[in-house]
Design a protein around this motif. Structure first.
Motif, PDB file in Angstrom:
ATOM      1  N   GLY A   1       0.809  -1.227   0.000  1.00 37.02           N
ATOM      2  CA  GLY A   1       0.000   0.000   0.000  1.00 37.02           C
ATOM      3  C   GLY A   1       0.835   1.266   0.000  1.00 37.02           C
ATOM      4  O   GLY A   1       0.472   2.285   0.575  1.00 37.02           O
ATOM      5  N   THR A   2       2.002   1.244  -0.676  1.00 37.64           N
ATOM      6  CA  THR A   2       2.878   2.432  -0.680  1.00 37.64           C
ATOM      7  C   THR A   2       3.012   3.035  -2.081  1.00 37.64           C
ATOM      8  O   THR A   2       4.006   3.676  -2.399  1.00 37.64           O
ATOM      9  N   THR A   3       1.996   2.823  -2.928  1.00 33.75           N
ATOM     10  CA  THR A   3       2.101   3.406  -4.290  1.00 33.75           C
ATOM     11  C   THR A   3       1.505   4.820  -4.333  1.00 33.75           C
ATOM     12  O   THR A   3       1.638   5.507  -5.332  1.00 33.75           O
ATOM     13  N   GLY A   4       0.900   5.243  -3.263  1.00 33.49           N
ATOM     14  CA  GLY A   4       0.161   6.513  -3.317  1.00 33.49           C
ATOM     15  C   GLY A   4       0.983   7.729  -2.940  1.00 33.49           C
ATOM     16  O   GLY A   4       2.208   7.665  -2.794  1.00 33.49           O
ATOM     17  N   ILE A   5       0.262   8.849  -2.736  1.00 34.89           N
ATOM     18  CA  ILE A   5       0.950  10.104  -2.406  1.00 34.89           C
ATOM     19  C   ILE A   5       1.147  10.197  -0.893  1.00 34.89           C
ATOM     20  O   ILE A   5       0.500   9.506  -0.121  1.00 34.89           O
ATOM     21  N   SER A   6       2.128  11.028  -0.537  1.00 35.19           N
ATOM     22  CA  SER A   6       2.354  11.289   0.896  1.00 35.19           C
ATOM     23  C   SER A   6       1.707  12.634   1.224  1.00 35.19           C
ATOM     24  O   SER A   6       1.137  13.297   0.358  1.00 35.19           O
ATOM     25  N   GLN A   7       1.875  13.067   2.449  1.00 39.39           N
ATOM     26  CA  GLN A   7       1.313  14.388   2.846  1.00 39.39           C
ATOM     27  C   GLN A   7       2.392  15.463   2.717  1.00 39.39           C
ATOM     28  O   GLN A   7       2.264  16.546   3.257  1.00 39.39           O
ATOM     29  N   GLN A   8       3.514  15.132   2.059  1.00 43.02           N
ATOM     30  CA  GLN A   8       4.636  16.076   2.018  1.00 43.02           C
ATOM     31  C   GLN A   8       4.896  16.581   0.596  1.00 43.02           C
ATOM     32  O   GLN A   8       4.512  15.926  -0.371  1.00 43.02           O
ATOM     33  N   THR A   9       5.557  17.721   0.492  1.00 43.65           N
ATOM     34  CA  THR A   9       5.950  18.257  -0.824  1.00 43.65           C
ATOM     35  C   THR A   9       7.466  18.478  -0.829  1.00 43.65           C
ATOM     36  O   THR A   9       8.085  18.667   0.218  1.00 43.65           O
ATOM     37  N   ASN A  10       8.050  18.435  -2.047  1.00 45.71           N
ATOM     38  CA  ASN A  10       9.507  18.659  -2.123  1.00 45.71           C
ATOM     39  C   ASN A  10       9.791  20.139  -2.411  1.00 45.71           C
ATOM     40  O   ASN A  10       8.883  20.957  -2.512  1.00 45.71           O
ATOM     41  N   ILE A  11      11.048  20.465  -2.583  1.00 38.89           N
ATOM     42  CA  ILE A  11      11.438  21.880  -2.718  1.00 38.89           C
ATOM     43  C   ILE A  11      10.849  22.499  -3.982  1.00 38.89           C
ATOM     44  O   ILE A  11      10.689  23.715  -4.100  1.00 38.89           O
ATOM     45  N   GLN A  12      10.484  21.642  -4.939  1.00 41.13           N
ATOM     46  CA  GLN A  12       9.840  22.176  -6.139  1.00 41.13           C
ATOM     47  C   GLN A  12       8.334  22.372  -5.926  1.00 41.13           C
ATOM     48  O   GLN A  12       7.601  22.716  -6.834  1.00 41.13           O
ATOM     49  N   GLY A  13       7.880  22.049  -4.687  1.00 43.23           N
ATOM     50  CA  GLY A  13       6.448  22.194  -4.419  1.00 43.23           C
ATOM     51  C   GLY A  13       5.634  21.044  -4.968  1.00 43.23           C
ATOM     52  O   GLY A  13       4.410  21.091  -5.043  1.00 43.23           O
ATOM     53  N   GLU A  14       6.339  19.965  -5.403  1.00 42.39           N
ATOM     54  CA  GLU A  14       5.628  18.795  -5.940  1.00 42.39           C
ATOM     55  C   GLU A  14       5.224  17.864  -4.798  1.00 42.39           C
ATOM     56  O   GLU A  14       6.037  17.613  -3.893  1.00 42.39           O
ATOM     57  N   THR A  15       3.984  17.362  -4.827  1.00 39.85           N
ATOM     58  CA  THR A  15       3.575  16.393  -3.802  1.00 39.85           C
ATOM     59  C   THR A  15       4.421  15.139  -3.939  1.00 39.85           C
ATOM     60  O   THR A  15       4.584  14.610  -5.040  1.00 39.85           O
ATOM     61  N   GLN A  16       5.015  14.729  -2.815  1.00 39.02           N
ATOM     62  CA  GLN A  16       5.893  13.562  -2.877  1.00 39.02           C
ATOM     63  C   GLN A  16       5.068  12.284  -2.776  1.00 39.02           C
ATOM     64  O   GLN A  16       4.093  12.224  -2.028  1.00 39.02           O
ATOM     65  N   LYS A  17       5.496  11.270  -3.549  1.00 41.78           N
ATOM     66  CA  LYS A  17       4.874   9.945  -3.426  1.00 41.78           C
ATOM     67  C   LYS A  17       5.524   9.267  -2.215  1.00 41.78           C
ATOM     68  O   LYS A  17       6.686   9.543  -1.852  1.00 41.78           O
TER      69      LYS A  17
END
Ligand code: AHG
Ligand code: MN
Ligand code: MN
Length: 332
Positions: A47-63
């Motif tokens: 169950g780890t194919t989805g998105i996380s609640q975090q974003t990276n420095i580019q503002g992209e939602t991290q998987k």
């Protein structure tokens, strides 16, 4: 050739006369990729194919797998005393290695999971890495030192998590392709001295951004799709996987040209791909294999970055096509 006759990664690395510190560094990178391959393969079940609640420095939602893969890389690379610091797509600042030896002079820049938008569709994704050598060891590595050492790239490669897990690697002498033997858990050599054909009839670009392309890129693609009756007098094919690793690997298999150019949309002037852990390593690999790598107006590998996560336009692959595109950039 039987599987047992194939050359292992460690033997190949030593044959490259790579110094023992670099061999150790690259073996830890390979061990990271092996761990990530396993986690990627099990992701649908855990169950780890989805998105996380975090974003990276580019503002992209991290998987979730972006973060998991990053943590594997950081944890594994810390074990190499020769790695002084790391740059990760998923971490804003430089990552110091507290367990590094005083003599440590390598900085590993990596995209722990490239092509994350493909995770849910089970399409090929990968890991990209670049080994930079500092001019001199530093107890606390400065970002400035990392940026200055970008041209001092001594090794680069990627892992491709597809039907097979492949590791493609160079220390500057040749490009070699390894496959992970899932039964034995070792990388075995498939091919060394990989060469990219100078000509091609295949291009890779995201056509959805056609309205944002520079004139040179628009002109080039129009020529390609004009086919046999057009100026190129031959038909072209197009592929776009959405994973740079998968799209670039195709170049090493059958030639081609990959384009993620400058786009006229807001924030797109330097394209999308990041210099330290996507453009620079792929450019190194492609050039060692006899291809070419340009921003359109200049060599990618001559870029002097002023930020860890800066982007760069990327046009690379079969030499004749890249030269044609550079000429178009200089004339249009
Ligand atoms: P990442 O998943 O590490 O952010 O990289 C994705 C990159 C690259 O792998 C690929 O070539 C490109 O994004 C695809 O971009 P588009 O979705 O704009 O086509
Ligand atoms: Mn990427
Ligand atoms: Mn990534």
């Amino acid at each position: 050739m039987s599987v047992s006759d194939r050359t292992g990664l460690a033997v190949w690395l030593k044959s490259q006369a790579a110094d023992v510190a670099l061999v150790d560094c690259l073996q830890h990178i390979a061990a990271s990729c092996k761990k990530i391959a396993h986690l990627v393969a099990r992701a649908p079940l855990t169950g780890t194919t989805g998105i996380s609640q975090q974003t990276n420095i580019q503002g992209e939602t991290q998987k979730q797998l972006d973060i998991i893969s990053n943590d594997v890389m950081v944890e594994q690379l810390r074990l190499s005393p020769h790695i002084a610091a790391m740059v990760s797509e998923e971490v804003p600042d430089l990552i110091q290695n507290p367990d590094a030896a005083q003599s440590a002079r390598f900085v590993v820049c990596f995209d722990p999971l490239d092509g994350s938008s493909n995770i849910e569709t089970n399409a090929a994704i990968g890991t990209i890495f670049s080994v930079l050598e500092l001019d001199a060891p530093e107890a606390e590595v400065r970002t400035k030192s990392v940026l200055q050492s970008a041209s001092n790239q001594i090794a680069a490669g990627y892992a491709l998590y597809g039907p097979s897990t492949l590791l493609v690697l160079t220390t500057g002498k040749s490009v070699a392709i390894f496959a992970l033997d899932p039964d034995e858990g070792v990388f075995l050599l498939l091919e060394d001295h990989v060469n990219i054909p100078e000509q091609t009839s295949e291009f890779a670009i995201n056509m959805a951004y056609q309205r944002f392309w520079e004139p040179a890129v628009s002109n080039y693609i129009v020529q390609c799709v004009a086919g046999e009756t057009g100026p190129r007098k031959k038909a072209f094919n197009m592929r776009w996987t959405g994973s740079m690793v998968a799209d670039v690997h195709r170049l090493f298999v059958r030639g081609g040209i990959f384009l993620y150019p400058s786009l006229s949309k807001p924030g797109g002037a330097k394209g999308k791909l990041r210099f330290l852990y996507e453009a620079n390593p792929m450019a190194f690999l492609v050039e060692v294999a006899g291809g070419a790598a340009t921003t359109g107006t200049g060599s990618i590998r001559l870029i002097e970055p002023d930020r860890l996560h800066q982007r760069a336009p990327v046009i690379l692959g079969s030499k004749e096509e890249v030269e044609l595109l550079e000429n178009l950039h200089h004339t249009l």
